[in-house]
Motif scaffolding. Structure first.
Motif, PDB file in Angstrom:
ATOM      1  N   CYS A  80      51.160  44.638  43.575  1.00  0.00           N
ATOM      2  CA  CYS A  80      50.812  43.489  42.751  1.00  0.00           C
ATOM      3  C   CYS A  80      52.002  42.540  42.566  1.00  0.00           C
ATOM      4  O   CYS A  80      53.131  42.985  42.369  1.00  0.00           O
ATOM      5  N   CYS A  85      51.572  39.786  40.343  1.00  0.00           N
ATOM      6  CA  CYS A  85      51.186  38.950  39.195  1.00  0.00           C
ATOM      7  C   CYS A  85      52.455  38.592  38.412  1.00  0.00           C
ATOM      8  O   CYS A  85      53.515  39.185  38.628  1.00  0.00           O
ATOM      9  N   CYS A  99      54.292  41.664  36.997  1.00  0.00           N
ATOM     10  CA  CYS A  99      54.939  42.520  38.003  1.00  0.00           C
ATOM     11  C   CYS A  99      56.137  41.804  38.628  1.00  0.00           C
ATOM     12  O   CYS A  99      57.203  42.408  38.820  1.00  0.00           O
ATOM     13  N   ASN A 123      49.854  45.545  33.401  1.00  0.00           N
ATOM     14  CA  ASN A 123      50.789  44.544  33.948  1.00  0.00           C
ATOM     15  C   ASN A 123      50.315  43.102  33.727  1.00  0.00           C
ATOM     16  O   ASN A 123      51.091  42.169  33.843  1.00  0.00           O
TER      17      ASN A 123
HETATM   18 ZN    ZN Z   1      50.760  42.956  38.373  1.00  0.00          ZN
END
Ligand code: ZN
Ligand code: MLT
Ligand code: MN
Length: 299
Positions: A19, A21, A24, A268
């Protein structure tokens, strides 16, 4: 009693391996933001007596990261591991497989969790050639005597029939997902640990009012977060995690309690994984905090 926080993240951890995002990516840029899967080590009255609340996929690093949990001088191996489970979720149980070097593992859990772990995940079958697993019934809070583990009284407060996805076809049972209640008989202090809170109930309200410390589901900040961030079509509560903010969120129910309250099991996607997010200040105004990695709570 002493609570050692071994991790504070929801399934996948922070950062999650697949990930990118904002949460993260932020944790990759700032390693101090990294969070391991949520779990605790709980110390009883006597030095060296402890049990784990959940066994996460990060368990070996979590034990190694705490000098008090490493095998002591003159001791080649930690002989015995005691684990109490809140539920049968993979992020709370996969660590049992990583503990296979133990001479013996004692596990306390509710009846549906035991069935999922033995009949679906086949943990007894798979681990028996490596170690001795001893399963213990985890008593429900208020129903008979709690279990005594490391000199502490431990019971499970039923929260919901939220089943892990791998056991979604199993029958319903009120104790699929529970809060652990830990009470120190020597001091009378108690802690409540609930990493997956689907709904608020009257018994939960009573236990929170009586507790000295509450570690609570902080997976999502708001109800729409999973949909807005694209990780699910469902809402936070639809995924079995009451949101922190908003009408019906946990913050408004918690802000007058006497206990120390810490949010854990942060996903997250949760803006709170950024220590600069303004939501931290708003929660602090309500007397609520986010649990820190490796934090200790002495009760
Ligand atoms: Zn993430
Ligand atoms: C949860 O906390 O809801 C679960 O760990 C989610 C999952 O990974 O299935
Ligand atoms: Mn989880």
């Amino acid at each position: 009693m002493l609570l050692r926080i071994l991790g504070t993240a929801a399934g996948g951890g922070l950062p999650q391996w697949n990930c990118a995002c904002p949460g993260c990516a932020g944790a990759r840029r700032h390693p101090s933001r990294r969070r391991l899967h949520d779990g605790l080590a709980v110390h009883g009255a006597d030095p060296g007596t402890w049990f784990l609340a959940n066994a996460t996929p990060d368990i070996a690093e979590q034990l190694e990261g705490q000098s008090a949990l490493r095998p002591g001088a003159g001791q080649q191996r930690t002989p015995l591991i005691q684990v109490v489970l809140t539920d049968a979720e993979l992020d709370h149980t996969l660590g049992l497989l990583r503990l296979r070097e133990a001479a013996r593992i004692d596990i306390w859990c509710t009846q549906p969790v035991h069935k999922a772990l033995t009949a679906r995940l086949l943990l007894t079958d798979i681990l028996s050639p490596y170690t001795t697993l001893t399963w213990h019934d985890l008593p429900l809070t208020g129903a008979g005597h709690p279990a005594t583990i490391a000199g502490l009284e431990v019971s499970a407060l039923p929260l919901s029939d939220k089943r892990p996805r791998y056991a979604a076809d199993e029958g319903t049972h009120p104790a699929w997902s529970t809060a652990l209640k830990v009470r120190d008989p020597a001091t009378g202090t108690s802690a409540l640990y609930a990493p997956a809170l689907a709904t608020w109930s009257a018994p939960l309200n009573e236990e929170i009012a009586a507790a000295d410390c509450v570690l609570l589901d902080g997976t999502f900040l708001d109800e729409d977060e999973p949909r807005r961030t694209g990780i699910s079509q469902r809402t936070a509560s639809g995924m079995g995690h009451m949101p922190i903010d908003g009408a019906g969120g946990t913050a408004e129910r918690l802000h007058r309690v006497g206990a120390q309250v810490y949010y854990t099991h942060l996903n997250n996607t949760n803006p709170l994984v950024d220590p600069g997010d303004p939501a931290h200040e708003r929660l602090a105004g309500l007397g609520l905090r986010v649990a820190e990695e490796k934090m200790e709570v002495q009760l």
